[in-house]
Design an enzyme around this catalytic site. Structure first.
Site, short mmCIF file in Angstrom:
data_model
loop_
_atom_site.label_atom_id
_atom_site.label_comp_id
_atom_site.label_asym_id
_atom_site.label_seq_id
_atom_site.Cartn_x
_atom_site.Cartn_y
_atom_site.Cartn_z
N GLY A 3 0.83 -1.21 0.00
CA GLY A 3 0.00 0.00 0.00
C GLY A 3 0.86 1.25 0.00
N ILE A 12 1.58 3.86 2.33
CA ILE A 12 2.55 4.07 3.41
C ILE A 12 3.37 2.79 3.64
CG2 ILE A 12 2.85 4.82 5.81
CD1 ILE A 12 0.02 6.12 5.53
N LEU A 61 -4.08 -7.21 -1.80
CA LEU A 61 -4.17 -6.49 -3.09
C LEU A 61 -5.54 -5.86 -3.32
CD1 LEU A 61 -2.16 -8.97 -5.39
CD2 LEU A 61 -1.30 -7.00 -4.08
N LEU A 91 -6.18 -11.18 5.69
CA LEU A 91 -6.03 -11.28 7.16
C LEU A 91 -7.37 -11.53 7.86
CD1 LEU A 91 -3.45 -8.40 7.61
CD2 LEU A 91 -2.98 -10.84 7.91
N SER A 114 -4.31 7.03 13.52
CA SER A 114 -4.60 8.27 12.78
C SER A 114 -5.02 9.39 13.71
CB SER A 114 -5.73 7.99 11.77
OG SER A 114 -6.23 9.19 11.23
N THR A 146 -7.27 11.13 13.32
CA THR A 146 -8.74 11.17 13.28
C THR A 146 -9.34 10.80 14.63
OG1 THR A 146 -10.56 10.64 11.77
CG2 THR A 146 -9.22 8.81 12.52
N TYR A 159 -14.69 4.29 10.10
CA TYR A 159 -13.22 4.16 9.89
C TYR A 159 -12.48 4.67 11.12
CZ TYR A 159 -8.58 5.75 8.82
OH TYR A 159 -7.23 5.99 8.91
N LYS A 180 -10.06 2.71 14.27
CA LYS A 180 -8.73 3.10 14.76
C LYS A 180 -8.75 3.24 16.29
CE LYS A 180 -6.48 3.15 10.92
NZ LYS A 180 -5.50 2.07 10.67
N PHE A 235 -0.85 12.23 10.74
CA PHE A 235 -1.68 13.34 10.30
C PHE A 235 -1.97 13.10 8.82
CE2 PHE A 235 -2.55 16.09 13.91
CZ PHE A 235 -2.01 15.27 14.87
N ASN A 236 -1.62 13.97 7.90
CA ASN A 236 -2.02 13.69 6.51
C ASN A 236 -0.83 13.30 5.63
OD1 ASN A 236 -4.27 15.18 7.77
ND2 ASN A 236 -5.17 14.95 5.72
N GLY A 242 -18.39 15.95 8.06
CA GLY A 242 -17.39 15.21 8.85
C GLY A 242 -16.01 15.84 8.87
C1 WQD Z 1 -7.93 17.23 3.45
C2 WQD Z 1 -8.61 18.57 3.25
C3 WQD Z 1 -10.95 18.45 2.77
C4 WQD Z 1 -10.59 16.53 -1.11
C5 WQD Z 1 -8.56 11.71 5.86
C6 WQD Z 1 -8.80 10.74 6.97
C7 WQD Z 1 -7.49 10.44 7.65
C8 WQD Z 1 -6.54 9.92 6.63
C9 WQD Z 1 -6.31 11.00 5.57
C10 WQD Z 1 -6.51 7.58 6.19
C11 WQD Z 1 -9.99 18.64 3.91
C12 WQD Z 1 -10.20 19.04 1.60
C13 WQD Z 1 -10.28 17.10 0.11
C14 WQD Z 1 -11.18 17.33 -2.13
C15 WQD Z 1 -11.13 19.22 -0.67
N1 WQD Z 1 -7.07 8.75 6.03
N2 WQD Z 1 -10.54 18.42 0.31
N3 WQD Z 1 -11.43 18.65 -1.86
O1 WQD Z 1 -10.08 14.30 5.54
O2 WQD Z 1 -8.00 15.42 6.53
O3 WQD Z 1 -8.12 12.92 6.40
O4 WQD Z 1 -7.59 11.24 4.96
O5 WQD Z 1 -5.58 7.25 6.87
O6 WQD Z 1 -7.69 9.48 8.65
O7 WQD Z 1 -9.65 11.35 7.92
O8 WQD Z 1 -7.85 14.25 4.33
O9 WQD Z 1 -7.20 14.69 2.00
O10 WQD Z 1 -9.57 13.91 2.48
O11 WQD Z 1 -8.87 16.22 3.09
O12 WQD Z 1 -11.36 20.41 -0.44
O13 WQD Z 1 -11.48 16.86 -3.26
O14 WQD Z 1 -8.84 18.77 1.87
O15 WQD Z 1 -12.16 19.17 2.97
O16 WQD Z 1 -10.14 19.95 4.42
P1 WQD Z 1 -8.61 14.31 5.74
P2 WQD Z 1 -8.38 14.71 2.89
#
Ligand code: WQD
Length: 338
Positions: free
Chosen positions: A10, A12, A33, A59, A125, A127, A150, A154, A178-179, A297
């Protein structure tokens, strides 16, 4: 030392396999996969020159997990990435998430508790914090009620690991990402979202290559510098390196508790418009986007306190937002040129 990386093909996971191999670890990958491709294996080998052992395995099949651990009794540690991770999908299909993310964790822990000693790194996460009250977010921030199944998997996963580590020889580190964004600088591996990307950066790069018409920016009426949400975008290679440091901490018995938690971020918050500006800078392309309604959300702001990771784990990020965006753009162009 043989290390199991679940979900190792995947996004990461594959970057972490590279960093493990760079540090001399022997790696075994389990991946079903469902959200990756066996071609990622070639990318890993082209970077490191070493072929990890790969087993396609689900798994959720307890017998298969038991059989795997019987055949690989010399595994010293596990880094567990394998999980379903699409927030929106988890809302419409919660049982898929509870079965996949919880059952597979339980089956792995059942095998590890049989061992004399086991080191376990869990992919968690930010989250779990929901909308934290204080920025930057440190590891003592309260866990808020999950805003999606989701996120709940976690939180439940962390609780399961905590309970098990108290009564077993399992030492664990929970890494709250984080992201994660970007790709390996070689552009041999990167993010391969299936279908329309839910996350911001892959949607931006796919728009940049013309795969998407324009980006919908989900709201610009938040109480932030420019009205758009703020996140802590961390280069995936920096994140991968943190996993190796955390694993070495456990293998060298440097952990002070049976279970430790670290937030992994840059400590810097960036708005959606700032990420777009970064992309325009690195791609030298004007970027088409449209402001639309907020996404259900979404939290307004989330960025990490990096003190504990810096001081205790001895790790910090090295790449800037621009460097991460540049690597994501380089990867996207390469994938689309194939
Ligand atoms: C980031 C910002 C959106 C798409 C999630 C999960 C987190 C992890 C990462 C898995 C937000 C904005 C997004 C778009 C936009 N997942 N956005 N237009 O929601 O912070 O985190 O993904 O491990 O656990 O919660 O990430 O990239 O979806 O959004 O404006 O088409 O970008 O509103 O502010 P997020 P994201």
């Amino acid at each position: 030392m043989k290390i199991l990386v679940t979900g190792g093909l995947g996004f990461i996971g594959s970057h972490t396999v590279v960093e493990l191999q760079n540090k001399g670890f022997e790696v075994v990958i389990i991946d079903n996969l469902s959200n990756s491709s066996v071609s990622v294996l070639k990318g890993i080998v082209s970077i490191t020159g070493k072929e990890p052992i790969f087993e396609k395995l689900d798994l959720r099949e307890k017998i298969s997990v038991q059989d795997f651990f019987l055949r690989h009794q010399d595994i010293s540690g596990v880094i567990h990435f394998a999980a379903s991770k699409a927030v929106g999908e988890s809302v419409t299909n919660p049982l898929l998430y509870y079965e996949n993310n919880i059952s597979s964790l339980v089956y792995i822990l059942q095998e590890l508790e049989k061992k004399e000693k086991a080191q376990f790194i869990f992919s968690s996460s930010c989250t779990v914090y929901g909308q934290a009250d204080v920025m930057p977010i440190d590891e003592n921030a309260p866990i808020k009620p999950a805003m999606s199944p989701y996120g709940n998997t976690k939180q439940i996963g962390e609780e399961i690991i905590t309970d098990v580590s108290k009564v077993s020889n399992i030492n664990a580190i929970l890494l709250r990402y984080f992201n994660p964004i970007g790709s390996h600088p070689s552009a041999e591996i990167g993010e391969l979202p299936i279908g329309v990307p839910q996350n911001l950066v892959p949607f931006i790069t796919q728009t940049g290559v013309g795969l998407r018409k324009e980006l919908m920016v989900y709201g610009n009426d938040y109480p932030t510098v420019d009205g758009t949400c703020i996140r802590d975008y961390i280069h995936v290679v920096d994140l991968a390196k943190a996993h190796v440091v955390a694993l070495q901490r456990l293998l060298e018995n440097k952990n002070e508790e049976k279970i430790e938690i670290f937030n992994l971020g840059t400590g810097v918050g960036s708005s959606v418009l700032e990420v777009i500006a970064s992309f325009e800078k690195v791609s030298t392309k004007l970027f088409p986007y449209k402001i639309v309604d907020r996404r259900e959300g979404d939290v307004t702001m989330a960025y990490a306190s990096t003190n504990k990771a810096n001081e205790v784990l001895g790790w910090k990020t090295e790449s800037s937002l621009d460097e991460a965006m540049e690597s994501a753009w380089k990867w996207e162009q390469k994938v689309r040129s194939k």
